[in-house]
Design a protein around this motif. Structure first.
Motif, PDB file in Angstrom:
ATOM      1  N   ARG A 202       6.735  25.708  -8.090  1.00 28.81           N
ATOM      2  CA  ARG A 202       6.210  24.346  -8.267  1.00 28.81           C
ATOM      3  C   ARG A 202       6.063  23.629  -6.930  1.00 28.81           C
ATOM      4  O   ARG A 202       5.085  22.906  -6.698  1.00 28.81           O
ATOM      5  N   VAL A 203       7.038  23.837  -6.031  1.00 36.80           N
ATOM      6  CA  VAL A 203       6.974  23.192  -4.713  1.00 36.80           C
ATOM      7  C   VAL A 203       5.786  23.718  -3.917  1.00 36.80           C
ATOM      8  O   VAL A 203       5.042  22.944  -3.291  1.00 36.80           O
TER       9      VAL A 203
ATOM     10  N   PRO B  54      -2.301  18.329   0.381  1.00 31.14           N
ATOM     11  CA  PRO B  54      -2.160  18.531   1.828  1.00 31.14           C
ATOM     12  C   PRO B  54      -1.745  17.278   2.586  1.00 31.14           C
ATOM     13  O   PRO B  54      -1.227  17.385   3.698  1.00 31.14           O
ATOM     14  N   GLU B  55      -1.953  16.109   2.003  1.00 32.15           N
ATOM     15  CA  GLU B  55      -1.605  14.866   2.700  1.00 32.15           C
ATOM     16  C   GLU B  55      -0.101  14.709   2.910  1.00 32.15           C
ATOM     17  O   GLU B  55       0.338  13.893   3.744  1.00 32.15           O
ATOM     18  N   HIS B  56       0.718  15.478   2.184  1.00 33.78           N
ATOM     19  CA  HIS B  56       2.173  15.351   2.306  1.00 33.78           C
ATOM     20  C   HIS B  56       2.790  16.404   3.233  1.00 33.78           C
ATOM     21  O   HIS B  56       3.996  16.353   3.492  1.00 33.78           O
TER      22      HIS B  56
ATOM     23  N   TYR C 221      11.634  14.816   1.124  1.00 35.84           N
ATOM     24  CA  TYR C 221      12.339  15.602   0.113  1.00 35.84           C
ATOM     25  C   TYR C 221      12.634  14.749  -1.121  1.00 35.84           C
ATOM     26  O   TYR C 221      12.494  15.223  -2.260  1.00 35.84           O
ATOM     27  N   ARG C 222      13.014  13.486  -0.909  1.00 36.87           N
ATOM     28  CA  ARG C 222      13.229  12.586  -2.047  1.00 36.87           C
ATOM     29  C   ARG C 222      11.930  12.370  -2.804  1.00 36.87           C
ATOM     30  O   ARG C 222      11.911  12.397  -4.039  1.00 36.87           O
ATOM     31  N   ARG C 223      10.838  12.154  -2.058  1.00 41.04           N
ATOM     32  CA  ARG C 223       9.552  11.942  -2.716  1.00 41.04           C
ATOM     33  C   ARG C 223       9.117  13.182  -3.499  1.00 41.04           C
ATOM     34  O   ARG C 223       8.586  13.082  -4.616  1.00 41.04           O
ATOM     35  N   LEU C 224       9.372  14.373  -2.916  1.00 33.77           N
ATOM     36  CA  LEU C 224       9.010  15.617  -3.578  1.00 33.77           C
ATOM     37  C   LEU C 224       9.732  15.753  -4.914  1.00 33.77           C
ATOM     38  O   LEU C 224       9.107  16.067  -5.945  1.00 33.77           O
TER      39      LEU C 224
END
Length: 242
Positions: free
Chosen positions: A207-208, A216-218, A228-231
């Motif tokens: 999934r990651v 791609p913007e991240h 990592y928190r946002r992910l």
């Protein structure tokens, strides 16, 4: 209790490996296998049991790495336990074989082969234990290193619809490409797209990878705590306990 043992072993794996190497050297020199056979069997059984438990311990989590910025898979302590189980067998066999080679006993050539094979297995285990991390998600792509080779996959090489998915037996992830000419391979095996990854849940890892292939913007923030928190929030995962 077992989780704490696993975490402590992974964290201090190099110190533990150094101690195991000293024990292995002592076993080679003294060859206690003849005199402490029950002790050796107990060590082998406990080491193998812990190694199997460690290999099957998979977390839906990644660790932050700074140089270069990356998300890596948690260190798996399995090789440490496996090496511990290997010490009595290897030490006793190598010690006996070296003496047979030195004394030119009958079939000493076979003993020499045993020493060489044990040395190769020892080297692979040491490398797997010392390096620890075997999988990284970097800002420019995915890097997977093993004891016998490596695979580097730029984000642009992955297929857009299903770049990665669990495949084969437990702990393996398969990659699919739209631009395979961008993939770089070294060592062995070459051309295999089914990868064995330890320490992380392969459904989570798939999934990651899909997330960064399609967003791609991240990628520029990979390796930071905020990203990592946002992910985890975007994948609807609960925060990791501290």
């Amino acid at each position: 209790m077992l989780s704490r043992l696993m975490a402590a072993t992974a964290r201090h794996r190099r110190l533990i490996l150094s101690c195991e190497l000293l024990v292995a050297l002592a076993v080679v020199v003294l060859d206690p296998g003849r005199h402490f056979f029950p002790w050796a069997i107990a060590v082998v059984l406990v080491g193998l049991a812990l190694a199997i438990a460690a290999v099957n311990r998979r977390q839906a989590a990644l660790v932050l790495e700074s140089e270069p910025p990356a998300f890596g898979t948690p260190v798996n302590p399995g090789p440490v336990f496996l090496f511990g189980a290997y010490v009595p067998i290897m030490g006793s066999n190598v010690g006996t074989s070296l003496r047979n080679v030195a004394e030119r006993d009958e079939l000493w050539q076979l003993d020499l082969v045993v020493v060489v094979l044990c040395a190769v297995a020892l080297g692979l285990l040491i490398r797997a234990t010392w390096v620890g991390q075997d999988f990284q998600l970097r800002r420019d792509g995915v890097v997977h290193r093993t004891a016998v080779g490596s695979l580097v996959v730029p984000w642009e090489a992955f297929a857009l619809d299903q770049p990665a998915y669990p495949g084969g037996k437990d702990g393996q992830v398969a990659f699919t490409y739209r631009r395979p000419e961008l993939v770089r391979r070294r060592g062995l095996p070459r051309g295999w797209e089914l990868r064995t990854v330890t320490g992380v849940d392969v459904w989570f890892l798939s999934r990651v990878i899909h997330h960064y292939v399609t967003h791609p913007e991240h990628r520029a923030a990979i390796g930071t705590e905020g990203e990592y928190r946002r992910l985890r929030e975007s994948l609807e995962l609960t925060p990791e306990p501290r």
